[in-house]
Design a protein around this motif. Structure first.
Motif, PDB file in Angstrom:
ATOM      1  N   UNK A  74       1.082  -1.202  -0.005  1.00  0.00           N
ATOM      2  CA  UNK A  74      -0.045  -0.051  -0.124  1.00  0.00           C
ATOM      3  C   UNK A  74       0.823   1.170   0.072  1.00  0.00           C
ATOM      4  N   UNK A  75       1.970   1.333   0.845  1.00  0.00           N
ATOM      5  CA  UNK A  75       2.747   2.501   1.025  1.00  0.00           C
ATOM      6  C   UNK A  75       3.550   2.576  -0.744  1.00  0.00           C
ATOM      7  N   UNK A  76       4.025   1.568  -1.203  1.00  0.00           N
ATOM      8  CA  UNK A  76       4.693   1.767  -2.386  1.00  0.00           C
ATOM      9  C   UNK A  76       3.695   2.167  -3.331  1.00  0.00           C
ATOM     10  N   UNK A  77       2.556   1.727  -3.410  1.00  0.00           N
ATOM     11  CA  UNK A  77       1.341   2.049  -4.308  1.00  0.00           C
ATOM     12  C   UNK A  77       0.882   3.612  -4.088  1.00  0.00           C
ATOM     13  N   UNK A  78       0.661   4.113  -2.876  1.00  0.00           N
ATOM     14  CA  UNK A  78       0.540   5.668  -2.630  1.00  0.00           C
ATOM     15  C   UNK A  78       1.860   6.280  -3.087  1.00  0.00           C
ATOM     16  N   UNK A  79       3.094   5.774  -2.829  1.00  0.00           N
ATOM     17  CA  UNK A  79       4.248   6.522  -3.103  1.00  0.00           C
ATOM     18  C   UNK A  79       4.137   6.701  -4.776  1.00  0.00           C
ATOM     19  N   UNK A  80       3.948   5.629  -5.571  1.00  0.00           N
ATOM     20  CA  UNK A  80       3.743   5.933  -6.908  1.00  0.00           C
ATOM     21  C   UNK A  80       2.733   6.938  -7.356  1.00  0.00           C
ATOM     22  N   UNK A  81       1.705   6.616  -6.809  1.00  0.00           N
ATOM     23  CA  UNK A  81       0.488   7.847  -7.086  1.00  0.00           C
ATOM     24  C   UNK A  81       0.938   9.122  -6.860  1.00  0.00           C
ATOM     25  N   UNK A  82       1.358   9.203  -5.660  1.00  0.00           N
ATOM     26  CA  UNK A  82       1.921  10.690  -5.286  1.00  0.00           C
ATOM     27  C   UNK A  82       2.908  11.101  -6.531  1.00  0.00           C
ATOM     28  N   UNK A  83       3.926  10.308  -7.101  1.00  0.00           N
ATOM     29  CA  UNK A  83       4.739  10.789  -7.997  1.00  0.00           C
ATOM     30  C   UNK A  83       4.154  11.107  -9.153  1.00  0.00           C
ATOM     31  N   UNK A  84       3.018  10.451  -9.638  1.00  0.00           N
ATOM     32  CA  UNK A  84       2.210  10.682 -10.814  1.00  0.00           C
ATOM     33  C   UNK A  84       1.573  11.989 -10.606  1.00  0.00           C
ATOM     34  N   UNK A  85       0.847  12.341  -9.581  1.00  0.00           N
ATOM     35  CA  UNK A  85       0.238  13.567  -9.436  1.00  0.00           C
ATOM     36  C   UNK A  85       1.368  14.836  -9.462  1.00  0.00           C
ATOM     37  N   UNK A  86       2.293  14.376  -8.888  1.00  0.00           N
ATOM     38  CA  UNK A  86       3.537  15.623  -8.934  1.00  0.00           C
ATOM     39  C   UNK A  86       3.939  15.766 -10.486  1.00  0.00           C
ATOM     40  N   UNK A  87       4.149  14.775 -11.227  1.00  0.00           N
ATOM     41  CA  UNK A  87       4.541  14.667 -12.651  1.00  0.00           C
ATOM     42  C   UNK A  87       3.452  15.480 -13.337  1.00  0.00           C
ATOM     43  N   UNK A  88       2.148  15.179 -13.320  1.00  0.00           N
ATOM     44  CA  UNK A  88       1.068  15.942 -13.900  1.00  0.00           C
ATOM     45  C   UNK A  88       1.102  17.449 -13.573  1.00  0.00           C
ATOM     46  N   UNK A  89       1.284  17.814 -12.015  1.00  0.00           N
ATOM     47  CA  UNK A  89       1.314  19.340 -11.595  1.00  0.00           C
ATOM     48  C   UNK A  89       2.362  19.984 -12.508  1.00  0.00           C
ATOM     49  N   UNK A  90       3.450  19.255 -12.456  1.00  0.00           N
ATOM     50  CA  UNK A  90       4.635  19.874 -13.317  1.00  0.00           C
ATOM     51  C   UNK A  90       4.184  20.134 -14.720  1.00  0.00           C
ATOM     52  N   UNK A  91       3.786  19.096 -15.497  1.00  0.00           N
ATOM     53  CA  UNK A  91       3.379  19.267 -16.818  1.00  0.00           C
ATOM     54  C   UNK A  91       2.148  20.297 -17.211  1.00  0.00           C
ATOM     55  N   UNK A  92       1.238  20.349 -16.051  1.00  0.00           N
ATOM     56  CA  UNK A  92       0.106  21.412 -16.211  1.00  0.00           C
ATOM     57  C   UNK A  92       0.790  22.590 -16.161  1.00  0.00           C
ATOM     58  N   UNK A  93       1.883  22.765 -15.253  1.00  0.00           N
ATOM     59  CA  UNK A  93       2.578  24.059 -15.270  1.00  0.00           C
ATOM     60  C   UNK A  93       3.278  24.546 -16.478  1.00  0.00           C
ATOM     61  N   UNK A  94       3.984  23.508 -17.121  1.00  0.00           N
ATOM     62  CA  UNK A  94       4.540  23.679 -18.359  1.00  0.00           C
ATOM     63  C   UNK A  94       3.650  24.138 -19.338  1.00  0.00           C
ATOM     64  N   UNK A  95       2.365  23.338 -19.317  1.00  0.00           N
ATOM     65  CA  UNK A  95       1.437  23.646 -20.422  1.00  0.00           C
ATOM     66  C   UNK A  95       0.917  25.255 -20.095  1.00  0.00           C
ATOM     67  N   UNK A  96       0.633  25.489 -18.949  1.00  0.00           N
ATOM     68  CA  UNK A  96      -0.018  26.680 -18.765  1.00  0.00           C
ATOM     69  C   UNK A  96       1.037  28.000 -19.113  1.00  0.00           C
ATOM     70  N   UNK A  97       2.387  27.675 -18.863  1.00  0.00           N
ATOM     71  CA  UNK A  97       3.313  28.432 -19.462  1.00  0.00           C
ATOM     72  C   UNK A  97       3.498  28.712 -20.761  1.00  0.00           C
ATOM     73  N   UNK A  98       3.260  27.613 -21.619  1.00  0.00           N
ATOM     74  CA  UNK A  98       3.261  27.619 -23.083  1.00  0.00           C
ATOM     75  C   UNK A  98       1.894  28.443 -23.585  1.00  0.00           C
ATOM     76  N   UNK A  99       0.866  28.147 -23.009  1.00  0.00           N
ATOM     77  CA  UNK A  99      -0.412  28.773 -23.342  1.00  0.00           C
ATOM     78  C   UNK A  99      -0.378  30.266 -23.229  1.00  0.00           C
ATOM     79  N   UNK A 100       0.193  30.758 -22.043  1.00  0.00           N
ATOM     80  CA  UNK A 100       0.381  32.017 -21.796  1.00  0.00           C
ATOM     81  C   UNK A 100       1.236  32.769 -22.691  1.00  0.00           C
ATOM     82  N   UNK A 101       2.406  32.005 -22.927  1.00  0.00           N
ATOM     83  CA  UNK A 101       3.490  32.492 -24.018  1.00  0.00           C
ATOM     84  C   UNK A 101       2.740  32.723 -25.382  1.00  0.00           C
TER      85      UNK A 101
END
Length: 131
Positions: free
Chosen positions: A75-102
């Motif tokens: 369970x701990x491994x699974x939650x760590x993987x999911x948390x990493x996926x969420x952080x990756x999605x947040x980073x991609x979203x910030x990059x996408x927002x920057x591209x859209x603003x540009x």
């Protein structure tokens, strides 16, 4: 005076009797307290022995902790993987927002987004000529 002496003697005898009876009853009370405490101690020891001799059986068997630990680790491994996926999605979203603003602030992007209809192109050309 004889009566007074006899009265005094009687009172003195009565006081001596009271003192002696108090001493006697005090001794009896002390002995009683000691015997009570001895009996209470014996009862407590007997209760402790009976508790120690009785084997208690639980209503529900004890769960296997090793199996539960494996489940917890999974369970701990699974939650760590999911948390990493969420952080990756947040980073991609910030990059996408920057591209859209540009792109929104880019003039070439505005031109590329304009429709390629000839009538609209003529209107833009006329507006530029009038300015």
């Amino acid at each position: 005076m004889d009566t007074e002496d006899t009265m005094e003697a009687k009172c003195e005898n009565l006081m001596i009797n009271v003192v002696e009876s108090r001493k006697h009853f005090r001794r009896m009370c002390n002995e009683y307290d000691q015997k009570c405490s001895i009996v209470e101690t014996k009862l407590l020891n007997l209760q402790m022995e009976t508790f120690n001799n009785i084997s208690f059986k639980p209503k529900h068997p004890m769960p296997n902790i090793d199996a539960n630990m494996n489940e917890i680790d999974d369970f701990l491994i699974e939650t760590a993987e999911r948390q990493k996926r969420i952080e990756d999605i947040k980073a991609k979203l910030k990059n996408t927002q920057a591209v859209v603003m540009q792109l929104k602030s880019d003039n070439i992007g505005k031109i590329l987004r304009a429709p390629l209809d000839p009538s609209v192109m003529l209107e833009h050309a006329r507006e530029k000529n009038y300015k």
